[in-house]
Design a protein around this motif. Structure first.
Motif, PDB file in Angstrom:
ATOM      1  N   TYR A 108     -11.566   2.754  -4.687  1.00  0.00           N
ATOM      2  CA  TYR A 108     -10.649   2.637  -3.563  1.00  0.00           C
ATOM      3  C   TYR A 108     -10.254   1.166  -3.543  1.00  0.00           C
ATOM      4  O   TYR A 108     -11.121   0.295  -3.399  1.00  0.00           O
ATOM      5  N   THR A 122      -7.848  -1.588  -1.650  1.00  0.00           N
ATOM      6  CA  THR A 122      -6.986  -1.896  -0.512  1.00  0.00           C
ATOM      7  C   THR A 122      -6.322  -3.238  -0.784  1.00  0.00           C
ATOM      8  O   THR A 122      -6.972  -4.185  -1.232  1.00  0.00           O
ATOM      9  N   TYR A 180       3.852   1.508   4.485  1.00  0.00           N
ATOM     10  CA  TYR A 180       2.619   0.731   4.680  1.00  0.00           C
ATOM     11  C   TYR A 180       2.988  -0.744   4.754  1.00  0.00           C
ATOM     12  O   TYR A 180       2.792  -1.498   3.810  1.00  0.00           O
ATOM     13  N   GLU A 214      -0.915  -2.977   4.987  1.00  0.00           N
ATOM     14  CA  GLU A 214      -1.984  -2.749   4.028  1.00  0.00           C
ATOM     15  C   GLU A 214      -1.915  -1.317   3.502  1.00  0.00           C
ATOM     16  O   GLU A 214      -1.477  -0.409   4.201  1.00  0.00           O
ATOM     17  N   THR A 231      -4.186   1.529   0.800  1.00  0.00           N
ATOM     18  CA  THR A 231      -5.352   1.827  -0.026  1.00  0.00           C
ATOM     19  C   THR A 231      -4.947   2.865  -1.060  1.00  0.00           C
ATOM     20  O   THR A 231      -4.365   3.896  -0.709  1.00  0.00           O
ATOM     21  N   ARG A 269      -9.969  -5.345  -0.478  1.00  0.00           N
ATOM     22  CA  ARG A 269     -11.184  -4.537  -0.515  1.00  0.00           C
ATOM     23  C   ARG A 269     -11.211  -3.729  -1.812  1.00  0.00           C
ATOM     24  O   ARG A 269     -10.198  -3.157  -2.223  1.00  0.00           O
TER      25      ARG A 269
END
Length: 161
Positions: free
Chosen positions: A45, A47, A65, A68, A70, A109
């Motif tokens: 995943y 981000t 989006y 952000e 993902t 992330r």
């Protein structure tokens, strides 16, 4: 006896650590892009800040989006191309293949749930946003933590038990 103020980090260790950890993301993506693909149950995943400099993709997708996004790299991704400063990948959105290019600096992330491995990064500054004053300015010195232990991050929560 007066306590001396803490020394300023003129080496910028925080930035160096962020860059080194982004190297882990780059290496993981290189393994995923190899002929064998993702080994075992590994999947990612990722981000990232969609408004970060260098992020590119279809305008209709990025507009959904605005801050952000993902993405998941698991079974259905194509043409994964991890470069030196960014990666590109084709994913399906609404059944339609769409190509994204994401600079590693935009990633906030990276998570591989198969082994509970998580990296979090400081978000890049938004375009046009004012940067915080450099650490050498008095305002930054007053706001800096006085205890070096305040800057220590425990990795225990990310370790498999």
């Amino acid at each position: 006896m007066a306590q001396e103020p803490p020394a300023q980090d003129q080496m910028h260790y925080d930035a160096m650590a962020q860059e080194a950890l982004r190297g882990v993301v780059k290496a993981a993506l290189r393994k995923a892009a190899s002929p064998g693909g993702l080994p075992g149950a590994h999947h990612f995943y990722i981000t990232f800040k969609t408004d970060a400099p260098g992020v590119s993709g279809p305008a209709d997708l990025l507009s959904k989006y605005p801050d952000e996004m993902t993405i998941v790299l698991q079974h259905q991704y194509w043409d994964l191309a991890p470069g030196e400063t960014f990666f590109s990948v084709t994913l399906k959105f609404g059944g339609q293949p769409k190509r994204l290019s994401v600079p590693y600096a935009a990633v906030t992330r990276f998570y591989d749930p198969s082994v509970q491995f998580l990296l979090q990064f400081e978000a890049p500054a938004a375009p046009g946003a004012e940067q915080a004053p450099p650490a050498s300015e008095p305002a930054a010195e007053a706001a800096a933590p006085t205890d070096p232990a305040d800057k220590v991050v425990s990795l225990d929560q990310f370790r498999k038990k």
